[in-house]
Design an enzyme around this catalytic site. Sequence first.
Site, short mmCIF file in Angstrom:
data_model
loop_
_atom_site.label_atom_id
_atom_site.label_comp_id
_atom_site.label_asym_id
_atom_site.label_seq_id
_atom_site.Cartn_x
_atom_site.Cartn_y
_atom_site.Cartn_z
CE LYS A 65 7.00 -10.04 -2.69
NZ LYS A 65 7.03 -8.88 -2.12
N1 PMP Z 1 7.91 -2.96 -4.18
C1 PMP Z 1 8.30 -3.74 -3.12
C2 PMP Z 1 9.59 -3.81 -2.64
C3 PMP Z 1 7.49 -4.75 -2.91
O1 PMP Z 1 7.70 -5.61 -1.62
C4 PMP Z 1 6.19 -4.87 -3.28
C5 PMP Z 1 5.05 -6.18 -2.76
N2 PMP Z 1 5.24 -7.10 -3.50
C6 PMP Z 1 5.70 -3.99 -4.43
C7 PMP Z 1 6.54 -3.03 -4.63
C8 PMP Z 1 4.49 -3.98 -4.88
O2 PMP Z 1 4.13 -5.34 -5.78
P1 PMP Z 1 2.84 -5.73 -6.01
O3 PMP Z 1 1.93 -4.86 -6.17
O4 PMP Z 1 3.34 -6.92 -6.66
O5 PMP Z 1 2.39 -6.39 -4.59
#
Ligand code: PMP
Length: 308
Positions: free
Chosen positions: A160
């Site tokens: 991320k």
């Molecule tokens: N995909 C992307 C590109 C994201 O930015 C996020 C948000 N973090 C998610 C999926 C979902 O991840 P999470 O459930 O951990 O927030």
Amino acid sequence: MSSIPETPWIWKNGSFIPWADAHVHILSHSVQFGSAAFEGIRCYNTPKGSAIFRLREHLQRLVHSCHIYRTEIPYTMDELVDACRAVVVKNDVKFCYIRPMVVRGLGAIGMAPYDSPIEVYIPCWPWGAYLGDEALAQGVDACVSTWTRMSPNTVPSLAKIAGNYLSGQLIKMEAMANGYAEGIGLGAGGMVSEGAGQNVFLVQNGTLITTPLDGTLLAGITRASIIDIAARAGIPFREQAIPREMLYTADEVFFTGTAVELTPVRSVDRIRVGAGKPGPITLQVQKEFLDIVNGRAEDTFGWLTYVK
Ligand code: PMP
């Protein structure tokens, strides 16, 4: 459109600094080259006090995001956990979004960040439903983006990292420009990848389906949580590569993510999904999820970390 509401304090490298002082130099490696690793974590106002959702899992993903880029965070997991709890308490917010960031600062002249200091910031701010309460209840209209998501072994999708969000920005802006709440990206192979900032699920004949971690999407922590909830509820589940048209023929489609929580999708490309309103399995897992995180149901999975 909305802007970030200010809170008094930001945790930086072990102490608190005023919100207004959280500057980085224009020539910081992360500004020039997109190398900031970050997380987005929700803290809920439960009857037993403010509680952070799956804090360690989020921080573990932050550590992994950095590790992929040969960066080691100079704090232990317990120190990061305590810092996140402390910033919520210090800012006296009951519910909020926490945004830990690992930034490579001013120093390195080229691509390799090694001469740039590793700076850790943890801001938080009050934040309600990302797409609005109506979206959670009624569902949203989404489109398939003309922008293809990153391919495996280009930039790593399991990290991320700020730079990855150029893809999400293009997908989101295009969706907005065309009157949709959200966009869904396809991978280079033409199969469904994920939304601008959320994972995609669908329901077909009673089975819950999501895409595998194929190197085009982030391993969402909400995604993993919904899979756990479905398993416990006895809802059949599988990962499979999803062709675009399955979004149109599915009985139910929904997004998952920290920001969107579990948001139903009622149409894709102006084609109605199912009955055009949230379906039974969507509502069942959404309720279970929202009940747990808001402290209305017992936290049997051990997902909540109370700030005090
Ligand atoms: N995909 C992307 C590109 C994201 O930015 C996020 C948000 N973090 C998610 C999926 C979902 O991840 P999470 O459930 O951990 O927030």
